[in-house]
Design a protein around this motif. Structure first.
Motif, PDB file in Angstrom:
ATOM      1  N   SER A   1       9.392   0.680  -3.770  1.00 26.66           N
ATOM      2  CA  SER A   1       9.450   2.077  -3.336  1.00 26.66           C
ATOM      3  C   SER A   1       8.302   2.903  -3.886  1.00 26.66           C
ATOM      4  CB  SER A   1      10.774   2.720  -3.775  1.00 26.66           C
ATOM      5  OG  SER A   1      11.846   2.082  -3.176  1.00 26.66           O
TER       6      SER A   1
ATOM      7  N   ARG B   1       9.153  -1.953   3.441  1.00 26.51           N
ATOM      8  CA  ARG B   1       9.723  -1.852   2.092  1.00 26.51           C
ATOM      9  C   ARG B   1      11.162  -2.409   2.073  1.00 26.51           C
ATOM     10  NH1 ARG B   1       6.226   1.108  -0.922  1.00 26.51           N
ATOM     11  NH2 ARG B   1       4.815   2.467   0.213  1.00 26.51           N
TER      12      ARG B   1
ATOM     13  N   GLU C   1      14.317   6.455   6.508  1.00 30.21           N
ATOM     14  CA  GLU C   1      13.656   7.163   5.421  1.00 30.21           C
ATOM     15  C   GLU C   1      14.515   7.302   4.169  1.00 30.21           C
ATOM     16  OE1 GLU C   1      10.463   7.834   5.300  1.00 30.21           O
ATOM     17  OE2 GLU C   1      10.290   7.009   7.317  1.00 30.21           O
TER      18      GLU C   1
ATOM     19  N   PRO D   1       4.561   3.823  -4.995  1.00 29.44           N
ATOM     20  CA  PRO D   1       3.212   3.418  -4.602  1.00 29.44           C
ATOM     21  C   PRO D   1       2.516   2.707  -5.767  1.00 29.44           C
ATOM     22  CG  PRO D   1       3.320   5.797  -4.878  1.00 29.44           C
ATOM     23  CD  PRO D   1       4.705   5.270  -5.053  1.00 29.44           C
TER      24      PRO D   1
ATOM     25  N   PRO E   1       0.835  -1.201   0.000  1.00 30.47           N
ATOM     26  CA  PRO E   1       0.000   0.000   0.000  1.00 30.47           C
ATOM     27  C   PRO E   1       0.871   1.253   0.000  1.00 30.47           C
ATOM     28  CG  PRO E   1      -0.093  -1.106   2.131  1.00 30.47           C
ATOM     29  CD  PRO E   1       0.714  -1.974   1.226  1.00 30.47           C
ATOM     30  N   GLU E   2       0.306   2.336  -0.472  1.00 38.62           N
ATOM     31  CA  GLU E   2       1.032   3.599  -0.577  1.00 38.62           C
ATOM     32  C   GLU E   2       1.622   4.035   0.765  1.00 38.62           C
ATOM     33  OE1 GLU E   2       0.125   8.182  -1.940  1.00 38.62           O
ATOM     34  OE2 GLU E   2      -1.108   6.559  -2.745  1.00 38.62           O
ATOM     35  N   ASN E   3       0.914   3.745   1.843  1.00 35.16           N
ATOM     36  CA  ASN E   3       1.373   4.177   3.168  1.00 35.16           C
ATOM     37  C   ASN E   3       2.199   3.116   3.893  1.00 35.16           C
ATOM     38  OD1 ASN E   3      -0.695   2.405   3.632  1.00 35.16           O
ATOM     39  ND2 ASN E   3      -1.685   3.642   5.213  1.00 35.16           N
ATOM     40  N   ALA E   4       2.723   2.141   3.152  1.00 37.46           N
ATOM     41  CA  ALA E   4       3.525   1.077   3.776  1.00 37.46           C
ATOM     42  C   ALA E   4       4.752   1.675   4.448  1.00 37.46           C
ATOM     43  CB  ALA E   4       3.944   0.042   2.741  1.00 37.46           C
ATOM     44  N   ASN E   5       5.069   1.164   5.605  1.00 39.66           N
ATOM     45  CA  ASN E   5       6.209   1.618   6.390  1.00 39.66           C
ATOM     46  C   ASN E   5       7.511   1.339   5.635  1.00 39.66           C
ATOM     47  OD1 ASN E   5       8.443   1.220   8.385  1.00 39.66           O
ATOM     48  ND2 ASN E   5       6.831   1.827   9.826  1.00 39.66           N
TER      49      ASN E   5
END
Length: 164
Positions: free
Chosen positions: A159, A36, A121, A161, A28-32
């Motif tokens: 990486s 990843r 990050e 989304p 998902p786009e908001n994956a931690n």
């Protein structure tokens, strides 16, 4: 039911590493970022296992051809065919060993990036840039280029989304 029946290790379990290593993984786009990173690491581990298996299978084929050749009556044509097959298998093994080395190097490079970034990050960004630099250094080795290109595609895949 015995303990052995209940915990038969001949069937692989579908764990999170197997799921994260899947080529068709969709995060998902908001994956931690840690998920990843773990997806890249699990995929690298899977690719290394696959290549080791391919090397072993090629070595067994080569051994079989050589043993078969020893048992056959000597015919020029079959000897030439066997020699060509052995040479092809030797090249396949050499290419696979180069790829394996690249995947192992890529895994170590990922670990170095993880160790370098405490927040996580910038880890995949730095990793991607280092992979691109490494790709320039091996451009004369097709098997290594192929392996590093696969790793770069994997980093891009986990990486970015999912836009579907």
């Amino acid at each position: 039911m015995s303990y052995e029946d209940e915990f038969d290790e001949t069937e692989p379990e579908e764990g999170s590493d197997n799921l994260l290593a899947d080529d068709q993984l969709r995060l998902p786009e908001n994956a931690n970022i840690l998920v990843r990173i773990h997806a890249v690491r699990a995929w690298l581990d899977r690719r290394q296992r696959e290549i080791k298996l391919a090397i072993g299978q090629s070595a067994l084929k080569m051994q079989y051809i050589m043993e078969e050749e020893d048992e056959r009556p000597r015919r020029r044509r079959t000897q030439v065919d066997s020699l060509q097959q052995i040479q092809q298998l030797q090249q396949a093994i050499q290419d696979a060993q180069e790829q394996l080395q690249m995947f192992e190097d890529a895994a170590m490079l990922l670990q170095e990036c993880v160790d370098h970034h405490t927040s996580g990050e910038g880890t995949l960004v730095e990793y991607y840039l280092l992979l691109e630099d490494a790709l320039l250094q091996v451009e004369d080795h097709p098997a290594q280029v192929e392996a590093l290109s696969e790793v770069i595609r994997r980093v891009e895949h986990v990486s970015a989304p999912d836009l579907d």
